[in-house]
Scaffold this motif. Sequence first.
Motif, PDB file in Angstrom:
ATOM      1  N   MET A   6       0.820  -1.205   0.000  1.00  0.00           N
ATOM      2  CA  MET A   6       0.000   0.000   0.000  1.00  0.00           C
ATOM      3  C   MET A   6       0.864   1.270   0.000  1.00  0.00           C
ATOM      4  N   VAL A   7       1.966   1.254   0.728  1.00  0.00           N
ATOM      5  CA  VAL A   7       2.874   2.403   0.718  1.00  0.00           C
ATOM      6  C   VAL A   7       3.472   2.579  -0.671  1.00  0.00           C
ATOM      7  N   ALA A   8       3.847   1.480  -1.313  1.00  0.00           N
ATOM      8  CA  ALA A   8       4.373   1.556  -2.685  1.00  0.00           C
ATOM      9  C   ALA A   8       3.305   2.091  -3.636  1.00  0.00           C
ATOM     10  N   LEU A   9       2.066   1.642  -3.483  1.00  0.00           N
ATOM     11  CA  LEU A   9       0.970   2.147  -4.312  1.00  0.00           C
ATOM     12  C   LEU A   9       0.763   3.646  -4.077  1.00  0.00           C
ATOM     13  N   GLY A  10       0.820   4.067  -2.827  1.00  0.00           N
ATOM     14  CA  GLY A  10       0.675   5.484  -2.500  1.00  0.00           C
ATOM     15  C   GLY A  10       1.746   6.331  -3.170  1.00  0.00           C
ATOM     16  N   TRP A  11       2.994   5.872  -3.115  1.00  0.00           N
ATOM     17  CA  TRP A  11       4.070   6.606  -3.775  1.00  0.00           C
ATOM     18  C   TRP A  11       3.923   6.578  -5.292  1.00  0.00           C
ATOM     19  N   CYS A  12       3.452   5.443  -5.834  1.00  0.00           N
ATOM     20  CA  CYS A  12       3.252   5.333  -7.285  1.00  0.00           C
ATOM     21  C   CYS A  12       2.150   6.259  -7.777  1.00  0.00           C
ATOM     22  N   LEU A  13       1.232   6.646  -6.930  1.00  0.00           N
ATOM     23  CA  LEU A  13       0.201   7.619  -7.299  1.00  0.00           C
ATOM     24  C   LEU A  13       0.661   9.053  -7.021  1.00  0.00           C
ATOM     25  N   PHE A  14       1.338   9.249  -5.905  1.00  0.00           N
ATOM     26  CA  PHE A  14       1.694  10.600  -5.478  1.00  0.00           C
ATOM     27  C   PHE A  14       2.768  11.231  -6.365  1.00  0.00           C
ATOM     28  N   VAL A  15       3.851  10.517  -6.634  1.00  0.00           N
ATOM     29  CA  VAL A  15       4.971  11.103  -7.395  1.00  0.00           C
ATOM     30  C   VAL A  15       4.570  11.475  -8.821  1.00  0.00           C
ATOM     31  N   PRO A  16       3.950  10.581  -9.606  1.00  0.00           N
ATOM     32  CA  PRO A  16       3.524  11.021 -10.942  1.00  0.00           C
ATOM     33  C   PRO A  16       2.486  12.148 -10.883  1.00  0.00           C
ATOM     34  N   GLY A  17       1.619  12.126  -9.875  1.00  0.00           N
ATOM     35  CA  GLY A  17       0.653  13.206  -9.722  1.00  0.00           C
ATOM     36  C   GLY A  17       1.338  14.537  -9.465  1.00  0.00           C
ATOM     37  N   LEU A  18       2.391  14.503  -8.665  1.00  0.00           N
ATOM     38  CA  LEU A  18       3.163  15.706  -8.381  1.00  0.00           C
ATOM     39  C   LEU A  18       3.839  16.227  -9.647  1.00  0.00           C
ATOM     40  N   ILE A  19       4.320  15.319 -10.482  1.00  0.00           N
ATOM     41  CA  ILE A  19       4.974  15.703 -11.736  1.00  0.00           C
ATOM     42  C   ILE A  19       3.953  16.240 -12.740  1.00  0.00           C
ATOM     43  N   LEU A  20       2.783  15.637 -12.800  1.00  0.00           N
ATOM     44  CA  LEU A  20       1.789  16.026 -13.797  1.00  0.00           C
ATOM     45  C   LEU A  20       0.978  17.267 -13.426  1.00  0.00           C
ATOM     46  N   THR A  21       0.968  17.665 -12.176  1.00  0.00           N
ATOM     47  CA  THR A  21       0.134  18.788 -11.738  1.00  0.00           C
ATOM     48  C   THR A  21       0.429  20.098 -12.467  1.00  0.00           C
ATOM     49  N   PRO A  22       1.690  20.510 -12.659  1.00  0.00           N
ATOM     50  CA  PRO A  22       1.910  21.812 -13.312  1.00  0.00           C
ATOM     51  C   PRO A  22       1.761  21.803 -14.834  1.00  0.00           C
ATOM     52  N   LEU A  23       1.481  20.672 -15.445  1.00  0.00           N
ATOM     53  CA  LEU A  23       1.374  20.611 -16.900  1.00  0.00           C
ATOM     54  C   LEU A  23       0.100  21.303 -17.389  1.00  0.00           C
ATOM     55  N   PRO A  24       0.052  21.648 -18.675  1.00  0.00           N
ATOM     56  CA  PRO A  24      -1.144  22.307 -19.220  1.00  0.00           C
ATOM     57  C   PRO A  24      -2.386  21.417 -19.151  1.00  0.00           C
ATOM     58  N   PRO A  25      -3.576  21.979 -19.339  1.00  0.00           N
ATOM     59  CA  PRO A  25      -4.850  21.306 -19.101  1.00  0.00           C
ATOM     60  C   PRO A  25      -5.049  19.877 -19.613  1.00  0.00           C
ATOM     61  N   PRO A  26      -4.645  19.482 -20.790  1.00  0.00           N
ATOM     62  CA  PRO A  26      -4.939  18.083 -21.130  1.00  0.00           C
ATOM     63  C   PRO A  26      -4.255  17.072 -20.201  1.00  0.00           C
TER      64      PRO A  26
END
Length: 107
Positions: A6-26
């Motif tokens: 579950m911790v690995a799953l949490g990191w696998c969701l959090f890190v890419p989400g952190l990277i994708l947040t500042p990208l343009p709308p699509p």
Amino acid sequence: MFRRLMVALGWCLFVPGLILTPLPPPFAFGLFMMLPGLVILVIYSASVRRNLKRLRKRFHGLNMAVLMIEKRAPAKMKRILRTTRPKRPAPPAGPPVSAKADADIVS
């Protein structure tokens, strides 16, 4: 074993989400990945919960952002994020004001 998964799953969701947040709308769906990842990490990792509480106490802007997310989150997510509230939120950043400075302003 389940906790580590579950911790690995949490990191696998959090890190890419952190990277994708500042990208343009699509591609800006990073917040929708980051928030569930953070909630999973808060549930299954005491160190993440402790560090998030410390960061919320130190950075007023982060604390306000998490409070805003708490208001709009589903009930279970809200309850979990509430466990990371600092006991006393940090005051907004700015220079400290002394009593002498207040007296000078009034005079």
